[in-house]
Design a protein around this motif. Structure first.
Motif, PDB file in Angstrom:
ATOM      1  N   ILE A  79      -9.675   6.624  -1.219  1.00 34.75           N
ATOM      2  CA  ILE A  79      -9.391   5.763  -2.374  1.00 34.75           C
ATOM      3  C   ILE A  79      -9.391   4.306  -1.906  1.00 34.75           C
ATOM      4  N   HIS A  80     -10.123   3.462  -2.628  1.00 31.84           N
ATOM      5  CA  HIS A  80     -10.229   2.039  -2.292  1.00 31.84           C
ATOM      6  C   HIS A  80      -9.679   1.196  -3.445  1.00 31.84           C
ATOM      7  N   SER A  81      -8.909   0.181  -3.118  1.00 31.63           N
ATOM      8  CA  SER A  81      -8.304  -0.680  -4.139  1.00 31.63           C
ATOM      9  C   SER A  81      -8.821  -2.097  -4.006  1.00 31.63           C
ATOM     10  N   GLU A 141       0.848  -1.192   0.000  1.00 27.08           N
ATOM     11  CA  GLU A 141       0.000   0.000   0.000  1.00 27.08           C
ATOM     12  C   GLU A 141       0.885   1.244   0.000  1.00 27.08           C
ATOM     13  N   THR A 142       0.839   1.998  -1.092  1.00 27.78           N
ATOM     14  CA  THR A 142       1.625   3.241  -1.116  1.00 27.78           C
ATOM     15  C   THR A 142       0.870   4.338  -0.367  1.00 27.78           C
ATOM     16  N   LEU A 143      -0.445   4.173  -0.241  1.00 30.50           N
ATOM     17  CA  LEU A 143      -1.238   5.026   0.652  1.00 30.50           C
ATOM     18  C   LEU A 143      -1.913   4.074   1.635  1.00 30.50           C
ATOM     19  N   PRO A 144      -1.640   4.198   2.938  1.00 33.51           N
ATOM     20  CA  PRO A 144      -2.164   3.208   3.887  1.00 33.51           C
ATOM     21  C   PRO A 144      -3.690   3.153   3.906  1.00 33.51           C
ATOM     22  N   GLY A 145      -4.223   1.937   3.948  1.00 29.14           N
ATOM     23  CA  GLY A 145      -5.664   1.752   3.996  1.00 29.14           C
ATOM     24  C   GLY A 145      -6.292   1.490   2.634  1.00 29.14           C
ATOM     25  N   ALA A 146      -5.511   1.669   1.558  1.00 29.13           N
ATOM     26  CA  ALA A 146      -6.076   1.531   0.204  1.00 29.13           C
ATOM     27  C   ALA A 146      -6.750   0.175   0.013  1.00 29.13           C
ATOM     28  N   GLY A 185      -8.648   0.162   8.241  1.00 23.21           N
ATOM     29  CA  GLY A 185      -8.499   0.197   6.793  1.00 23.21           C
ATOM     30  C   GLY A 185      -9.827   0.240   6.051  1.00 23.21           C
ATOM     31  N   LYS A 219       0.815  -5.384  -7.616  1.00 17.50           N
ATOM     32  CA  LYS A 219       1.506  -5.246  -6.339  1.00 17.50           C
ATOM     33  C   LYS A 219       1.160  -3.960  -5.600  1.00 17.50           C
ATOM     34  N   ASP A 220       1.074  -2.851  -6.326  1.00 16.21           N
ATOM     35  CA  ASP A 220       0.902  -1.561  -5.662  1.00 16.21           C
ATOM     36  C   ASP A 220      -0.563  -1.157  -5.574  1.00 16.21           C
ATOM     37  N   ALA A 221      -0.908  -0.510  -4.462  1.00 20.78           N
ATOM     38  CA  ALA A 221      -2.263   0.000  -4.245  1.00 20.78           C
ATOM     39  C   ALA A 221      -2.135   1.336  -3.526  1.00 20.78           C
ATOM     40  N   PRO A 222      -2.813   2.394  -3.963  1.00 21.48           N
ATOM     41  CA  PRO A 222      -3.699   2.425  -5.138  1.00 21.48           C
ATOM     42  C   PRO A 222      -2.916   2.437  -6.449  1.00 21.48           C
ATOM     43  N   GLY A 260     -10.538   3.021   3.695  1.00 19.48           N
ATOM     44  CA  GLY A 260      -9.648   3.225   2.557  1.00 19.48           C
ATOM     45  C   GLY A 260      -8.521   4.190   2.844  1.00 19.48           C
ATOM     46  N   ALA A 261      -7.817   4.570   1.774  1.00 22.18           N
ATOM     47  CA  ALA A 261      -6.686   5.484   1.881  1.00 22.18           C
ATOM     48  C   ALA A 261      -7.180   6.918   1.809  1.00 22.18           C
TER      49      ALA A 261
END
Lengths: 255, 255, 255, 255
Positions: D195-197, B180-185, D184, D150-153, D187-188
């Motif tokens: 933002i939600h992933s 998660e690059t933004l926590p909680g995403a 969490g 791998k990455d979020a968002p 979301g972020a």
């Protein structure tokens, strides 16, 4: 527990996809491959056959069949006679053939599956839609497909509508004095409810059933992107038939 | 067939909404109204009572109860003793009280219903989601509510997640090296799957369960706009309890 | 900066909703109320009038008008003459009246707004849909309304379709040899694309425009639940007209 | 009007897809192919080159470039010098290189395009979302991708959020006393919105921006299924650059 599987028709698209699926599941073992068009004797250590009679003494649990309508009946019969549980995705069986194969399987006490549709998601959608229609008789179906599709509505939409009709109390939906200022706006009428067909490039095969009631709504949607989606149904079939004592017609009977 | 119904707590919002619903259904007859706060003796020809004991010799089929936790147990007991099938939307019963009321109803051989949730759509969504999770273990829940809501995720989302957990094979979803690059995403984790809570003005109460598998997807969504939506559940309860021989807890047992 | 607002027609539903909105916005001040049916002289300290002539010397910035087609033209004229910028939601103006009012506002160098539709979301949807149709000529419109609605498709859907037609290159969508096995399935035809009308209880007013292209899709959806939604448009209108030097017809010109 | 196009990097996946797209458009003519790895001298009558210098006297209108970051700058420079309008999908240009190429194109008075993203749908979504956020400051982003990501968002979600941030008035959304019972869930956080992933098998790349306001909602969604979707952007670029007098960076400047 590891289940030994023969794949008949492995040179076709569905058969080849089934082979890939079986190889990736560690609970399944690819035991043999059959296809009259095969040139190989062996692929990655798995024996290849061109004539089913060569398999009569073979040891395996399940016979996956993605061949042609012409040979599928005979293949299924052969599988049951030789103790292989058939999981058949080929279409074109007559009612008489199905009955006879069910009787044969029952006499042998072995399971089997003939399924016109292996998409678990599509089958669940139909089942859920039918159940919901008992409580929410107001509904509409929207099916969305690519713009090369010729027929509207889709076969799946009609099948869904028929299953709903069996359990829903008939209701003529919409305002009594409803008027179409552009003809066709309200879609196709079926048993008092409506079916809408959307056709656009980029889409594959999608279906939504929307239910409405005072103060609430329920929407069920299935999206199908490609034939890989059928493989979870084939996988489930393989694992279920080894526990059954009779062949069934339709994947819904194993869900 | 016409079912005679008493409404207890008809001065409250839910009770009043139930009265409206009963009046609009030609299969139901509003037989009596009960509320300690009532001033009227009669409303539109329907007798009004302020004390339940006045109803002990009354003739009716069903007792709809939207009172308060404090009196609901006693009311339900009274209804069963006097041959009225209870349909109870009041919450706050203990397990012991429910057991005792079920036993009492069984001994009298009459049906009844105590339901913490009368929204048929929400109950169907949970049931469908749980069933689908057996075949599609990859899922995420998105619940959407108005932006005054304090808790996240919603109680319904947690209840849905628990029902799914009971039947789904545990699976840790997502990429192993997910970051998660933004926590909680990625939302809240529950049994290996994720729950996301959206809060926006204009929304009321909505829930989506999204299932994904190779080449396909299944989405189930329920939208709840206002309390009128509970009335189809109350209506169903009234019509079902007259055919039952025992009280049940939870509307799902009558679906 | 605080803007002083007169509300004409405050006894009607829209006028009353506008009053609530103005009170809740700290940048706006409710300066006066006008309605021929008013009995009060004052409400919460705000003076109430029954005849617009009493307001000729009044000090205010904006004149919000939710009256009737019969008086709205005269009211708007009066507002401009007296230096109040009109924000008018009443319909029924003729083209000539609108032209004349625009000229009058220009000569006075004050702004104003006459808007047949104050729903910002609906207007944005139309604007976005028209722009997207330049790049994605394949599209379908699905509009969904409550099941008491008589006409199909909805006025908004037709308006949206017309705006799209103005900018989209004509294209006959769908397969050339497309066939409806149930008549109406493909919806209403408009300029080569399709419009579908869904009618279900529980729905209010919703519209989706779906675009499809090779390998991608774009979906725009607007949901309208109640008349409160018009108030953000009225609010925006009030704040914009004080900065304009001429009256405009249509909220889209202020977005 | 038929536009003659050179494709540089035609042996790569994007280059090959571009070749297919050009062949299918009757307004475009495939004039030449360039790739250092090419073995052919000619393909279907189209001359094939391995060194760009061989093209210096060639006659063509547009230079489509899907090569590598290493050679793209030099190629674009070469194209401009020789009167071919560049349409470049290769990434990795520095700001200085872009500035210099723009200046060069302006001095030659010919158009050109360097685009990090050719998906018109994704670019329209961002533009529409930014515009809507001016009027609807309450919004949340839900992006949905396959479960190998791998990455979020997603990068697109962050880009969209940044564009929204530039024009939206800052607002801390949600209830003041909001509480996550499962961490969490909400979301972020990004500039006061969320933002939600979602990550599920079967999904490809999808993004929804949901706006909420009193009584209404607006939802914008883009679905991307495969790289073919970029070709409508390349096609548009080709047809636009021949009418421009200067190179631009970003497809949004040609929409």
């Amino acid at each position: 527990m590891s289940i030994k599987v023969i794949v008949a028709g492995f040179k076709g698209r569905m058969g080849a996809t089934a082979v890939d699926m079986i190889k990736e599941d560690k609970d399944l073992v690819l035991a043999a491959l059959l296809d009259p068009f095969a040139k190989e004797k062996e692929i990655d250590g798995v024996p290849v056959f061109t004539d089913k009679r060569e398999l009569s003494q073979f040891s395996a649990d399940v016979w996956v069949d993605f061949t042609t309508p012409k040979v599928a009946y005979e293949n299924t019969h052969f599988a049951l006679e030789n103790g292989f549980r058939p999981v058949v995705g080929t279409t074109g069986f007559t009612k008489e053939e199905i009955s006879e194969l069910i009787d044969l399987s029952a006499s042998k006490k072995i399971g089997g599956l003939i399924a016109p549709n292996f998409a678990i998601g599509a089958i669940l959608l139909m089942e859920f839609a039918a159940k919901a229609s008992k409580y929410f008789p107001d509904l509409e179906i929207i099916e969305l497909h690519h713009d090369k599709k010729k027929d509207a509505p889709s076969g799946t939409a009609v099948k869904t509508a028929e299953l709903i009709k069996e359990v829903r109390s008939y209701k003529e939906q919409g305002a009594k004095d409803e008027e179409e200022t552009l003809p066709g706006a309200r879609g196709a009428e079926f048993d008092g409810f409506r079916i809408h067909s959307v056709r656009l490039p980029g889409l594959v095969a999608h279906q939504e059933v929307i239910f409405g009631a005072q103060g609430e709504g329920l929407t069920l949607r299935h999206d199908s992107y490609n034939r890989v989606s059928f493989m979870s149904g084939v996988n489930l079939g393989i694992k279920k038939v080894v526990k059954q004592e009779q062949l069934v017609y339709g994947l819904e009977h194993l869900l």
